[in-house]
Write a protein that holds these residues in place. Structure first.
Motif, PDB file in Angstrom:
ATOM      1  N   ARG A 132      -3.088   1.036 -35.179  1.00  0.00           N
ATOM      2  CA  ARG A 132      -2.005   1.833 -34.591  1.00  0.00           C
ATOM      3  C   ARG A 132      -1.923   3.345 -35.519  1.00  0.00           C
ATOM      4  O   ARG A 132      -2.595   3.486 -36.727  1.00  0.00           O
ATOM      5  CB  ARG A 132      -0.728   1.137 -34.795  1.00  0.00           C
ATOM      6  N   LYS A 133      -1.013   4.019 -34.993  1.00  0.00           N
ATOM      7  CA  LYS A 133      -1.057   5.202 -35.538  1.00  0.00           C
ATOM      8  C   LYS A 133       0.474   5.840 -36.066  1.00  0.00           C
ATOM      9  O   LYS A 133       1.394   5.247 -34.986  1.00  0.00           O
ATOM     10  CB  LYS A 133      -1.748   6.394 -35.298  1.00  0.00           C
ATOM     11  N   SER A 172      14.373  -1.653 -39.700  1.00  0.00           N
ATOM     12  CA  SER A 172      14.508  -1.526 -38.340  1.00  0.00           C
ATOM     13  C   SER A 172      13.133  -1.701 -37.394  1.00  0.00           C
ATOM     14  O   SER A 172      12.166  -1.409 -37.973  1.00  0.00           O
ATOM     15  CB  SER A 172      15.275  -0.332 -37.909  1.00  0.00           C
ATOM     16  N   SER A 173      13.170  -2.184 -36.303  1.00  0.00           N
ATOM     17  CA  SER A 173      12.057  -2.465 -35.395  1.00  0.00           C
ATOM     18  C   SER A 173      12.539  -2.647 -34.042  1.00  0.00           C
ATOM     19  O   SER A 173      12.947  -3.557 -33.753  1.00  0.00           O
ATOM     20  CB  SER A 173      11.237  -3.553 -35.804  1.00  0.00           C
ATOM     21  N   ASP A 174      12.590  -1.697 -33.328  1.00  0.00           N
ATOM     22  CA  ASP A 174      12.899  -1.447 -31.924  1.00  0.00           C
ATOM     23  C   ASP A 174      11.426  -1.351 -31.078  1.00  0.00           C
ATOM     24  O   ASP A 174      10.682  -0.724 -31.418  1.00  0.00           O
ATOM     25  CB  ASP A 174      13.735  -0.328 -31.807  1.00  0.00           C
ATOM     26  N   MET A 175      11.500  -2.149 -30.080  1.00  0.00           N
ATOM     27  CA  MET A 175      10.342  -2.114 -29.158  1.00  0.00           C
ATOM     28  C   MET A 175      10.165  -0.846 -28.472  1.00  0.00           C
ATOM     29  O   MET A 175      11.111  -0.292 -27.914  1.00  0.00           O
ATOM     30  CB  MET A 175      10.498  -3.343 -28.077  1.00  0.00           C
ATOM     31  N   LEU A 176       8.716  -0.332 -28.409  1.00  0.00           N
ATOM     32  CA  LEU A 176       8.310   0.785 -27.418  1.00  0.00           C
ATOM     33  C   LEU A 176       7.435   0.350 -26.331  1.00  0.00           C
ATOM     34  O   LEU A 176       6.425  -0.455 -26.772  1.00  0.00           O
ATOM     35  CB  LEU A 176       7.685   1.753 -28.338  1.00  0.00           C
ATOM     36  N   VAL A 183       3.744  -1.218 -26.906  1.00  0.00           N
ATOM     37  CA  VAL A 183       2.683  -0.543 -27.326  1.00  0.00           C
ATOM     38  C   VAL A 183       3.149   0.077 -28.787  1.00  0.00           C
ATOM     39  O   VAL A 183       2.610   0.751 -29.260  1.00  0.00           O
ATOM     40  CB  VAL A 183       2.370   0.456 -26.604  1.00  0.00           C
ATOM     41  N   GLY A 184       4.126  -0.366 -29.359  1.00  0.00           N
ATOM     42  CA  GLY A 184       4.468   0.084 -30.542  1.00  0.00           C
ATOM     43  C   GLY A 184       5.882  -0.230 -31.108  1.00  0.00           C
ATOM     44  O   GLY A 184       6.576  -1.147 -30.337  1.00  0.00           O
ATOM     45  N   MET A 185       6.374   0.105 -32.229  1.00  0.00           N
ATOM     46  CA  MET A 185       7.890  -0.052 -32.795  1.00  0.00           C
ATOM     47  C   MET A 185       8.427   1.130 -33.238  1.00  0.00           C
ATOM     48  O   MET A 185       7.607   1.813 -34.122  1.00  0.00           O
ATOM     49  CB  MET A 185       7.903  -1.463 -33.380  1.00  0.00           C
ATOM     50  N   SER A 186       9.692   1.414 -32.899  1.00  0.00           N
ATOM     51  CA  SER A 186      10.489   2.728 -33.673  1.00  0.00           C
ATOM     52  C   SER A 186      11.123   1.880 -35.026  1.00  0.00           C
ATOM     53  O   SER A 186      11.729   0.971 -34.880  1.00  0.00           O
ATOM     54  CB  SER A 186      11.394   3.018 -32.840  1.00  0.00           C
ATOM     55  N   MET A 187      10.719   2.614 -36.018  1.00  0.00           N
ATOM     56  CA  MET A 187      11.239   1.935 -37.254  1.00  0.00           C
ATOM     57  C   MET A 187      12.333   2.673 -38.150  1.00  0.00           C
ATOM     58  O   MET A 187      13.039   2.167 -39.132  1.00  0.00           O
ATOM     59  CB  MET A 187       9.901   1.918 -38.299  1.00  0.00           C
ATOM     60  N   GLY A 202       7.859   5.703 -36.028  1.00  0.00           N
ATOM     61  CA  GLY A 202       7.207   4.538 -35.897  1.00  0.00           C
ATOM     62  C   GLY A 202       5.805   4.294 -35.820  1.00  0.00           C
ATOM     63  O   GLY A 202       5.017   5.427 -36.302  1.00  0.00           O
ATOM     64  N   VAL A 203       5.169   3.257 -35.377  1.00  0.00           N
ATOM     65  CA  VAL A 203       3.795   3.186 -35.113  1.00  0.00           C
ATOM     66  C   VAL A 203       3.622   2.896 -33.648  1.00  0.00           C
ATOM     67  O   VAL A 203       4.208   2.048 -33.121  1.00  0.00           O
ATOM     68  CB  VAL A 203       2.990   2.281 -36.122  1.00  0.00           C
ATOM     69  N   VAL A 204       2.358   3.334 -33.296  1.00  0.00           N
ATOM     70  CA  VAL A 204       2.056   3.011 -31.682  1.00  0.00           C
ATOM     71  C   VAL A 204       0.668   2.824 -31.720  1.00  0.00           C
ATOM     72  O   VAL A 204      -0.267   2.980 -32.571  1.00  0.00           O
ATOM     73  CB  VAL A 204       2.333   4.172 -30.880  1.00  0.00           C
ATOM     74  N   ASP A 205      -0.036   2.086 -30.440  1.00  0.00           N
ATOM     75  CA  ASP A 205      -1.266   1.954 -30.247  1.00  0.00           C
ATOM     76  C   ASP A 205      -2.063   3.355 -30.244  1.00  0.00           C
ATOM     77  O   ASP A 205      -1.633   4.283 -29.937  1.00  0.00           O
ATOM     78  CB  ASP A 205      -1.473   1.167 -28.817  1.00  0.00           C
ATOM     79  N   GLN A 206      -3.398   3.040 -30.659  1.00  0.00           N
ATOM     80  CA  GLN A 206      -4.131   4.153 -30.810  1.00  0.00           C
ATOM     81  C   GLN A 206      -4.275   5.018 -29.419  1.00  0.00           C
ATOM     82  O   GLN A 206      -4.378   6.328 -29.307  1.00  0.00           O
ATOM     83  CB  GLN A 206      -5.605   4.042 -31.228  1.00  0.00           C
ATOM     84  N   ASP A 207      -4.343   4.360 -28.321  1.00  0.00           N
ATOM     85  CA  ASP A 207      -4.396   5.121 -27.114  1.00  0.00           C
ATOM     86  C   ASP A 207      -3.057   5.990 -26.469  1.00  0.00           C
ATOM     87  O   ASP A 207      -3.246   6.487 -25.429  1.00  0.00           O
ATOM     88  CB  ASP A 207      -4.945   4.219 -26.123  1.00  0.00           C
ATOM     89  N   VAL A 208      -2.007   5.757 -27.292  1.00  0.00           N
ATOM     90  CA  VAL A 208      -0.827   6.513 -26.883  1.00  0.00           C
ATOM     91  C   VAL A 208      -1.001   7.852 -27.430  1.00  0.00           C
ATOM     92  O   VAL A 208      -1.363   8.153 -28.621  1.00  0.00           O
ATOM     93  CB  VAL A 208       0.387   6.147 -27.688  1.00  0.00           C
ATOM     94  N   GLU A 209      -0.690   8.878 -26.472  1.00  0.00           N
ATOM     95  CA  GLU A 209      -0.902  10.240 -26.714  1.00  0.00           C
ATOM     96  C   GLU A 209       0.461  11.292 -27.139  1.00  0.00           C
ATOM     97  O   GLU A 209       1.373  10.459 -26.475  1.00  0.00           O
ATOM     98  CB  GLU A 209      -1.701  10.884 -25.771  1.00  0.00           C
ATOM     99  N   ILE A 210       0.237  12.123 -27.719  1.00  0.00           N
ATOM    100  CA  ILE A 210       1.481  12.961 -27.895  1.00  0.00           C
ATOM    101  C   ILE A 210       1.730  13.759 -26.268  1.00  0.00           C
ATOM    102  O   ILE A 210       0.876  13.945 -25.485  1.00  0.00           O
ATOM    103  CB  ILE A 210       1.269  14.206 -28.809  1.00  0.00           C
ATOM    104  N   GLY A 211       3.065  13.677 -26.094  1.00  0.00           N
ATOM    105  CA  GLY A 211       3.601  13.772 -24.732  1.00  0.00           C
ATOM    106  C   GLY A 211       3.647  13.030 -23.812  1.00  0.00           C
ATOM    107  O   GLY A 211       4.573  13.200 -22.793  1.00  0.00           O
TER     108      GLY A 211
END
Length: 263
Positions: A132-133, A172-176, A183-187, A202-211
């Protein structure tokens, strides 16, 4: 939490009032319009500069030194008294753990030292791609206003969005979600006066892109068992994946670090 000189000042607590008054006097003498914004605004700069201040400590599982550490901690310690809040609920506490590589903090690791606690655990991650990133999420204005408006309508409202800080638990950990898949969590979330929007980190999977536009599930599963949360219903909030740091000032002009490398 900040990346420029003078934004944070450390020293003996006994010198607090002297240092505080000296800064205010210097600003007045220099004709600087210095505004005291209060402690609740202190952590909001983390959203603009990209620092996640309260990931869950990874001490709740594991044997050896970790077990000894848990035995040593008092019942009134931060780790013992803290709570996890948010829409992501798991029976496995390790699902909330993050590592320095995911958060972009790996440069803090002192690899040049011959040995340090945790070196054996971190060494295999050093050259391997992180799962994740870190990312910043800009909350959709219309969705935020709809959540707030629900408090003025009949029936159970959505989880209240407090200003400036939205967090109501120690961690905190909210589902994304993307296409109903997590595909990630908002923290960590806050309203930014400078950017005039609600942001979270937060963190997201590597294939999630800006935008990319994801769906953030806001609020506890119903009915909420969180003692620090009022009765509420969950809401879906669109969030746009954004650069970290979010503020261009931090990316371009802060001291050379992970902030300026992110772009």
């Amino acid at each position: 939490m900040a990346g420029a000189p003078g934004l944070e000042i450390w020293g003996p607590y006994k010198d607090k009032h002297y240092v505080h008054s000296t800064i205010l006097e210097a600003a007045w003498c220099a004709g600087v319009d210095l505004v005291q914004c209060g402690s609740r605004a202190y952590a909001t700069n983390t959203l603009e500069s990209g620092w996640i201040p309260s990931p869950l400590s990874g001490i709740y599982t594991g044997d050896g030194m970790l077990a000894d550490h848990r035995d040593w901690l008092g019942s009134d310690s931060y780790e013992a008294a803290g709570a996890i809040g948010g829409s992501f609920v798991s029976d496995n506490v390790e699902d909330y753990y993050v590592n320095p590589f995911e958060l972009g903090y790996d440069f803090y690791i002192g690899w040049k030292k011959s040995d340090f606690i945790g070196k054996d655990a971190h060494a295999p991650m050093k050259d391997a791609p992180a799962n994740r990133k870190k990312a910043t999420f800009e909350w959709n204005r219309e969705d935020v206003l709809n959540v707030i408006a629900s408090a003025f309508e009949d029936g159970t409202p959505c989880k209240w969005i407090g200003f400036p800080m939205l967090n109501y638990a120690s961690s905190s950990s909210d589902m994304l979600l993307r296409n109903d898949k997590m595909v990630g969590m908002s923290m960590f979330a806050s309203y930014s006066w400078n950017e005039r929007c609600v942001l979270s980190l937060g963190v997201v999977d590597q294939d999630v892109e800006i935008g990319d536009v994801l769906t953030l599930k806001w609020g506890e599963p119903e009915p909420s068992q969180e003692t620090s949360a009022e009765p509420h219903r969950q809401a879906d909030i669109r969030v746009r994946v954004s650069p970290t740091p979010f503020a261009s000032e931090a990316r371009k002009n802060y001291a050379e670090s992970w902030r300026t490398r992110s772009g």
